[in-house]
Design an enzyme around this catalytic site. Structure first.
Site, PDB file in Angstrom:
ATOM      1  N   LYS A  13      24.309 -15.504  33.559  1.00  0.00           N
ATOM      2  CA  LYS A  13      22.995 -14.857  33.468  1.00  0.00           C
ATOM      3  C   LYS A  13      22.847 -13.769  34.536  1.00  0.00           C
ATOM      4  CE  LYS A  13      20.732 -18.729  34.092  1.00  0.00           C
ATOM      5  NZ  LYS A  13      21.889 -19.640  34.315  1.00  0.00           N
ATOM      6  N   ARG A  88      12.244 -21.736  32.588  1.00  0.00           N
ATOM      7  CA  ARG A  88      13.205 -22.837  32.575  1.00  0.00           C
ATOM      8  C   ARG A  88      12.590 -24.118  32.034  1.00  0.00           C
ATOM      9  NH1 ARG A  88      16.827 -20.815  36.942  1.00  0.00           N
ATOM     10  NH2 ARG A  88      18.573 -22.239  36.997  1.00  0.00           N
ATOM     11  N   ARG A 127      32.949 -19.681  42.620  1.00  0.00           N
ATOM     12  CA  ARG A 127      32.055 -18.559  42.968  1.00  0.00           C
ATOM     13  C   ARG A 127      31.893 -18.452  44.485  1.00  0.00           C
ATOM     14  NH1 ARG A 127      26.242 -18.290  40.281  1.00  0.00           N
ATOM     15  NH2 ARG A 127      26.091 -20.379  41.158  1.00  0.00           N
ATOM     16  N   ARG A 160      27.759 -21.001  47.679  1.00  0.00           N
ATOM     17  CA  ARG A 160      26.354 -21.420  47.578  1.00  0.00           C
ATOM     18  C   ARG A 160      26.236 -22.906  47.831  1.00  0.00           C
ATOM     19  NH1 ARG A 160      23.522 -18.910  42.257  1.00  0.00           N
ATOM     20  NH2 ARG A 160      22.758 -21.038  42.068  1.00  0.00           N
ATOM     21  N   ARG A 171      22.647 -30.078  38.094  1.00  0.00           N
ATOM     22  CA  ARG A 171      22.034 -28.872  37.496  1.00  0.00           C
ATOM     23  C   ARG A 171      22.267 -28.833  35.989  1.00  0.00           C
ATOM     24  NH1 ARG A 171      25.045 -24.794  41.103  1.00  0.00           N
ATOM     25  NH2 ARG A 171      24.126 -23.140  39.825  1.00  0.00           N
TER      26      ARG A 171
HETATM   27  P1  AP5 Z   1      26.672 -16.010  37.286  1.00  0.00           P
HETATM   28  O1  AP5 Z   1      26.426 -14.693  36.637  1.00  0.00           O
HETATM   29  O2  AP5 Z   1      26.335 -16.158  38.725  1.00  0.00           O
HETATM   30  O3  AP5 Z   1      26.007 -17.169  36.407  1.00  0.00           O
HETATM   31  P2  AP5 Z   1      24.498 -17.667  36.359  1.00  0.00           P
HETATM   32  O4  AP5 Z   1      24.244 -18.121  34.950  1.00  0.00           O
HETATM   33  O5  AP5 Z   1      23.589 -16.636  36.922  1.00  0.00           O
HETATM   34  O6  AP5 Z   1      24.663 -18.917  37.310  1.00  0.00           O
HETATM   35  P3  AP5 Z   1      23.656 -19.519  38.412  1.00  0.00           P
HETATM   36  O7  AP5 Z   1      24.429 -20.636  39.049  1.00  0.00           O
HETATM   37  O8  AP5 Z   1      23.115 -18.467  39.319  1.00  0.00           O
HETATM   38  O9  AP5 Z   1      22.557 -20.077  37.487  1.00  0.00           O
HETATM   39  P4  AP5 Z   1      21.589 -21.222  37.806  1.00  0.00           P
HETATM   40  O10 AP5 Z   1      20.700 -21.120  36.646  1.00  0.00           O
HETATM   41  O11 AP5 Z   1      22.189 -22.562  38.049  1.00  0.00           O
HETATM   42  O12 AP5 Z   1      21.045 -20.856  39.259  1.00  0.00           O
HETATM   43  P5  AP5 Z   1      19.815 -19.984  39.751  1.00  0.00           P
HETATM   44  O13 AP5 Z   1      20.310 -19.136  40.837  1.00  0.00           O
HETATM   45  O14 AP5 Z   1      19.098 -19.351  38.606  1.00  0.00           O
HETATM   46  O15 AP5 Z   1      28.228 -16.377  37.052  1.00  0.00           O
HETATM   47  C1  AP5 Z   1      28.796 -17.524  37.660  1.00  0.00           C
HETATM   48  C2  AP5 Z   1      30.253 -17.209  38.082  1.00  0.00           C
HETATM   49  O16 AP5 Z   1      31.030 -16.920  36.929  1.00  0.00           O
HETATM   50  C3  AP5 Z   1      30.363 -15.971  38.988  1.00  0.00           C
HETATM   51  O17 AP5 Z   1      31.370 -16.191  39.936  1.00  0.00           O
HETATM   52  C4  AP5 Z   1      30.772 -14.848  38.027  1.00  0.00           C
HETATM   53  O18 AP5 Z   1      31.556 -13.862  38.684  1.00  0.00           O
HETATM   54  C5  AP5 Z   1      31.582 -15.600  36.983  1.00  0.00           C
HETATM   55  N1  AP5 Z   1      31.417 -15.016  35.648  1.00  0.00           N
HETATM   56  C6  AP5 Z   1      30.273 -14.555  35.070  1.00  0.00           C
HETATM   57  N2  AP5 Z   1      30.505 -14.135  33.822  1.00  0.00           N
HETATM   58  C7  AP5 Z   1      31.841 -14.350  33.585  1.00  0.00           C
HETATM   59  C8  AP5 Z   1      32.694 -14.132  32.457  1.00  0.00           C
HETATM   60  N3  AP5 Z   1      32.234 -13.604  31.301  1.00  0.00           N
HETATM   61  N4  AP5 Z   1      34.003 -14.471  32.582  1.00  0.00           N
HETATM   62  C9  AP5 Z   1      34.480 -14.998  33.738  1.00  0.00           C
HETATM   63  N5  AP5 Z   1      33.712 -15.221  34.845  1.00  0.00           N
HETATM   64  C10 AP5 Z   1      32.415 -14.906  34.749  1.00  0.00           C
HETATM   65  O19 AP5 Z   1      18.840 -21.114  40.317  1.00  0.00           O
HETATM   66  C11 AP5 Z   1      19.202 -21.862  41.454  1.00  0.00           C
HETATM   67  C12 AP5 Z   1      18.131 -22.917  41.702  1.00  0.00           C
HETATM   68  O20 AP5 Z   1      16.855 -22.280  41.938  1.00  0.00           O
HETATM   69  C13 AP5 Z   1      17.867 -23.886  40.551  1.00  0.00           C
HETATM   70  O21 AP5 Z   1      18.779 -24.969  40.544  1.00  0.00           O
HETATM   71  C14 AP5 Z   1      16.431 -24.325  40.861  1.00  0.00           C
HETATM   72  O22 AP5 Z   1      16.405 -25.270  41.912  1.00  0.00           O
HETATM   73  C15 AP5 Z   1      15.788 -23.042  41.369  1.00  0.00           C
HETATM   74  N6  AP5 Z   1      15.139 -22.267  40.308  1.00  0.00           N
HETATM   75  C16 AP5 Z   1      15.461 -20.996  39.921  1.00  0.00           C
HETATM   76  N7  AP5 Z   1      14.668 -20.594  38.921  1.00  0.00           N
HETATM   77  C17 AP5 Z   1      13.816 -21.619  38.675  1.00  0.00           C
HETATM   78  C18 AP5 Z   1      12.751 -21.805  37.738  1.00  0.00           C
HETATM   79  N8  AP5 Z   1      12.407 -20.853  36.841  1.00  0.00           N
HETATM   80  N9  AP5 Z   1      12.103 -22.993  37.754  1.00  0.00           N
HETATM   81  C19 AP5 Z   1      12.418 -23.964  38.650  1.00  0.00           C
HETATM   82  N10 AP5 Z   1      13.415 -23.839  39.558  1.00  0.00           N
HETATM   83  C20 AP5 Z   1      14.102 -22.682  39.565  1.00  0.00           C
END
Ligand code: AP5
Length: 213
Positions: A13, A88, A127, A160, A171
């Site tokens: 994402k 979410r 990552r 992270r 997660r």
């Molecule tokens: P990346 O692009 O970073 O993936 P992502 O889907 O953004 O992963 P996140 O771990 O950031 O998502 P998340 O939803 O768990 O965490 P968030 O930060 O939103 O890609 C991942 C890896 O793969 C990278 O190394 C990239 O280079 C690689 N990659 C990408 N695409 C690729 C491809 N096509 N091929 C190969 N490699 C690839 O949230 C963190 C925390 O915040 C949550 O757990 C929660 O506690 C809180 N939070 C955030 N938003 C909310 C909300 N709305 N409500 C409640 N809590 C929330």
């Protein structure tokens, strides 16, 4: 372009939100980044969110809805947006529809990135990000030129705090219970766009772009 990105942790994402927002010249809101920045700055939001994030749990809806409301009030929604990490939960999705309506906007496309679980675990465990400029890397898929050093600023690369195996499993479970129901929510509205999230970031971007442009 008024787009939200859905998908499990590590589905890409963040990677695709950055590309989409640049290509479409749209506002990008990434809730994970907003929260991590608040944690680093030691703000009240950061202090209240940190424990939930480290445990792999969701930050409470009221906090997240308040955060997005504040961001939307500051920004020009009319020129388009890409939301990554929000909504979410069903409560967040309903609140988003109301907030966007107040700003004259609406979700046009809900893009679901579909990635198999073994690939997710590999992506998240490899990552890394720069501790100084927060540029993203992956040990296998996009490694830095010098081990553990940022190509852009020379800063140290770190993992992270929620990218350890136990928290990744948590997660994924939270995603299945709280966020996966949004797939039906947006499918019923006829705006769900399913995209295979595998095959490299360029290929995935092309697949998304063909669905939303
Ligand atoms: P990346 O692009 O970073 O993936 P992502 O889907 O953004 O992963 P996140 O771990 O950031 O998502 P998340 O939803 O768990 O965490 P968030 O930060 O939103 O890609 C991942 C890896 O793969 C990278 O190394 C990239 O280079 C690689 N990659 C990408 N695409 C690729 C491809 N096509 N091929 C190969 N490699 C690839 O949230 C963190 C925390 O915040 C949550 O757990 C929660 O506690 C809180 N939070 C955030 N938003 C909310 C909300 N709305 N409500 C409640 N809590 C929330």
């Amino acid at each position: 372009m008024q787009v939200i990105l859905l998908g499990p942790p590590g589905s890409g994402k963040g990677t695709q939100a950055a590309r989409l927002a640049t290509q479409a010249k749209a506002l990008r809101l990434t809730t994970g980044e907003l929260l991590r920045s608040a944690v680093r700055d030691g703000t009240q939001l950061g202090r209240s969110a940190e424990g939930y994030m480290n445990r792999g749990e969701l930050v409470p809806d009221a906090v997240m809805i308040g955060l997005i409301q504040e961001q939307l009030n500051r920004a020009a929604v009319g020129s388009g947006f890409v939301l990554d990490g929000f909504p979410r939960t069903t409560a967040q999705a309903e609140a988003l529809a109301t907030m966007l309506c107040q700003h004259g906007g609406r979700v046009e496309h809900a893009v679901l990135l579909d990635v198999p679980e073994p690939e997710i675990v590999a992506r998240l465990s490899g990552r890394r990000e720069c501790a100084a400029c927060h540029a993203g890397y992956h040990l296998r898929f996009s490694p830095p030129q010098v081990v553990d050093k940022c190509d852009q600023c020379g800063g140290a690369l770190i993992q992270r705090s929620d990218d350890n195996e136990a928290t990744i499993r948590k997660r994924l479970a939270v995603y299945a219970a709280a966020t996966a129901p949004l797939v039906d929510f947006y499918e019923r509205q006829g705006i769900l766009r399913r995209v295979a999230g595998v095959g490299g970031p360029d290929l995935v971007f092309a697949a998304i772009w063909s669905q939303v442009s």
